[in-house]
Design a protein around this motif. Structure first.
Motif, mmCIF file in Angstrom:
data_model
loop_
_atom_site.group_PDB
_atom_site.id
_atom_site.type_symbol
_atom_site.label_atom_id
_atom_site.label_comp_id
_atom_site.label_asym_id
_atom_site.label_seq_id
_atom_site.Cartn_x
_atom_site.Cartn_y
_atom_site.Cartn_z
ATOM 1 N N ILE A 51 0.862 -1.159 0.085
ATOM 2 C CA ILE A 51 0.068 -0.103 0.139
ATOM 3 C C ILE A 51 0.885 1.219 0.139
ATOM 4 N N LEU A 52 0.401 2.261 -0.714
ATOM 5 C CA LEU A 52 1.081 3.689 -0.730
ATOM 6 C C LEU A 52 0.302 4.532 -0.237
ATOM 7 N N GLU A 53 0.607 5.545 0.580
ATOM 8 C CA GLU A 53 -0.492 6.516 1.026
ATOM 9 C C GLU A 53 0.277 7.807 0.918
ATOM 10 N N VAL A 54 -0.333 8.857 0.125
ATOM 11 C CA VAL A 54 0.123 10.030 0.100
ATOM 12 C C VAL A 54 -0.686 11.084 1.108
ATOM 13 N N GLY A 55 0.227 11.466 2.057
ATOM 14 C CA GLY A 55 -0.458 12.273 2.799
ATOM 15 C C GLY A 55 -0.565 11.456 4.359
ATOM 16 N N ASP A 107 8.524 16.293 0.248
ATOM 17 C CA ASP A 107 7.733 16.714 -0.893
ATOM 18 C C ASP A 107 7.229 15.709 -1.534
ATOM 19 N N ALA A 108 5.946 15.303 -1.689
ATOM 20 C CA ALA A 108 5.307 14.091 -2.120
ATOM 21 C C ALA A 108 5.598 13.699 -3.726
ATOM 22 N N MET A 109 5.712 15.100 -4.380
ATOM 23 C CA MET A 109 6.102 14.838 -5.882
ATOM 24 C C MET A 109 7.342 14.258 -6.130
ATOM 25 N N GLU A 110 8.191 14.741 -5.366
ATOM 26 C CA GLU A 110 9.805 14.590 -5.221
ATOM 27 C C GLU A 110 9.930 13.133 -5.055
ATOM 28 N N ILE A 111 9.240 12.359 -3.954
ATOM 29 C CA ILE A 111 9.422 11.227 -3.635
ATOM 30 C C ILE A 111 8.620 10.254 -4.355
ATOM 31 N N LEU A 112 7.446 10.651 -4.698
ATOM 32 C CA LEU A 112 6.770 9.747 -5.998
ATOM 33 C C LEU A 112 7.685 9.638 -6.949
ATOM 34 N N GLN A 113 8.096 10.514 -7.708
ATOM 35 C CA GLN A 113 9.225 10.561 -8.878
ATOM 36 C C GLN A 113 10.381 9.369 -8.716
ATOM 37 N N ARG A 114 10.646 9.237 -7.136
ATOM 38 C CA ARG A 114 11.962 8.582 -6.922
ATOM 39 C C ARG A 114 11.395 7.017 -6.598
ATOM 40 N N LEU A 115 10.084 6.793 -6.588
ATOM 41 C CA LEU A 115 9.713 5.176 -6.047
ATOM 42 C C LEU A 115 9.700 4.360 -7.298
ATOM 43 N N ASP A 116 9.998 3.240 -7.122
ATOM 44 C CA ASP A 116 9.761 2.472 -8.357
ATOM 45 C C ASP A 116 8.940 1.196 -7.705
ATOM 46 N N GLY A 117 9.064 -0.034 -8.449
ATOM 47 C CA GLY A 117 8.035 -1.023 -8.090
ATOM 48 C C GLY A 117 6.660 -0.782 -8.321
ATOM 49 N N SER A 118 5.744 -1.444 -7.653
ATOM 50 C CA SER A 118 4.176 -1.287 -8.050
ATOM 51 C C SER A 118 3.709 -1.575 -6.712
ATOM 52 N N TYR A 119 2.198 -0.921 -6.639
ATOM 53 C CA TYR A 119 1.532 -1.007 -5.563
ATOM 54 C C TYR A 119 -0.028 -1.583 -5.893
ATOM 55 N N ASP A 120 -0.445 -2.202 -5.042
ATOM 56 C CA ASP A 120 -1.711 -2.675 -5.393
ATOM 57 C C ASP A 120 -2.842 -1.962 -4.790
ATOM 58 N N PHE A 121 -2.490 -0.879 -4.021
ATOM 59 C CA PHE A 121 -3.665 -0.197 -3.323
ATOM 60 C C PHE A 121 -3.024 1.229 -2.922
ATOM 61 N N LEU A 141 2.891 4.024 -10.667
ATOM 62 C CA LEU A 141 3.236 2.935 -9.516
ATOM 63 C C LEU A 141 2.152 2.092 -9.189
ATOM 64 N N LEU A 142 0.810 2.288 -9.705
ATOM 65 C CA LEU A 142 -0.232 1.497 -9.481
ATOM 66 C C LEU A 142 -0.151 0.282 -10.398
ATOM 67 N N LYS A 143 -0.193 -0.874 -9.746
ATOM 68 C CA LYS A 143 -0.275 -2.010 -10.832
ATOM 69 C C LYS A 143 -1.683 -2.259 -11.428
ATOM 70 N N PRO A 144 -1.725 -2.992 -12.515
ATOM 71 C CA PRO A 144 -2.799 -3.367 -13.291
ATOM 72 C C PRO A 144 -3.926 -4.150 -12.335
ATOM 73 N N GLY A 145 -4.866 -3.608 -12.163
ATOM 74 C CA GLY A 145 -5.908 -4.315 -11.053
ATOM 75 C C GLY A 145 -6.044 -3.751 -9.985
ATOM 76 N N GLY A 146 -5.056 -2.703 -9.738
ATOM 77 C CA GLY A 146 -4.993 -2.170 -8.419
ATOM 78 C C GLY A 146 -5.784 -1.134 -8.279
ATOM 79 N N LEU A 147 -6.072 -0.471 -7.030
ATOM 80 C CA LEU A 147 -7.267 0.568 -6.552
ATOM 81 C C LEU A 147 -6.333 1.885 -6.140
ATOM 82 N N LEU A 148 -6.911 2.811 -6.588
ATOM 83 C CA LEU A 148 -6.588 4.326 -6.256
ATOM 84 C C LEU A 148 -7.724 4.822 -5.478
#
Length: 218
Positions: A51-55, A107-121, A141-148
């Protein structure tokens, strides 16, 4: 109606209730009861393991997700506000969750740009005016079938008003949230439902047949 629905909510663990009470006393905004219930339901259906949470705020929603996600689930959460970061870390430690919740500061944008891999939620609950800018990286970052899941998208009803009917100081957020809702509902990589739960929540699933570069098509 909302009061009645909330009266049916069985509540959370004693520790989560304590964190919620502390946050409300300190006037820290946390997810509403209706959104808590929706998250618990979605976690039960999707059974996400990454899981990835922004905030983060004080960590309440991350703790709630860790409580009701499957055993072994890993949560990465991002927070910029320096005054809330130590409170969140303390709450994670008090809950014994340091091993499964990773807090990234900055900063969320800077961190998001550095993240790799995939998240399913992915749970979006950060600065509302930044949602449109975050979306391409979140989609990457969201994998196919994953939920945002995105919270507070209806702005206490202001979203339906003309920009001229909204207070001047809120017009930028109003415009960007309208932009974000349009992006979600017209993105070929996503199937989105807009719910009136709480202060408005969108639930989007990344289509399995969406191309890897789907974020560029937003």
């Amino acid at each position: 109606m909302t009061a009645y629905i909330n009266s049916l909510y069985p509540g959370n663990t004693k520790f989560l209730d304590q964190v919620e009470e502390e946050a409300l006393k300190s006037q820290v905004p946390i997810i509403r009861k209706e959104t808590q219930s929706l998250l618990r339901f979605l976690l039960g259906v999707c059974r996400p393991m990454n899981i990835l949470e922004v905030g983060t705020a004080v960590g309440f929603s991350a703790l709630l997700m860790s409580e009701y996600a499957p055993e072994g689930c890993r949560i990465t959460t991002i927070e910029k506000y320096e005054k809330r970061i130590p409170i969140a870390r303390e709450n994670f430690a008090r809950a014994g969750k340091e091993g499964c919740i990773r807090l990234l500061e900055g900063d969320a944008m800077e961190i998001l740009q550095r993240l790799d891999g995939s998240y399913d939620f992915i749970f979006m609950d950060a600065a509302k005016g930044q949602y449109p800018g975050y979306l391409p990286e979140v989609l990457r970052l969201l994998k196919p079938g994953g939920l945002l899941v995105s919270d507070n998208v209806l702005q206490d009803g202001d979203i339906i008003e003309s920009r001229f009917a909204v207070e001047r100081r809120n017009r930028t957020i109003h415009a960007r949230m309208r932009e974000y809702l349009y992006m979600l509902t017209h993105c070929e990589a996503l199937t989105t439902s807009v719910l009136t739960t709480g202060d408005g929540v969108t639930v989007s699933v990344k289509n399995h047949d969406s191309p890897e570069q789907g974020a560029e098509e937003v």
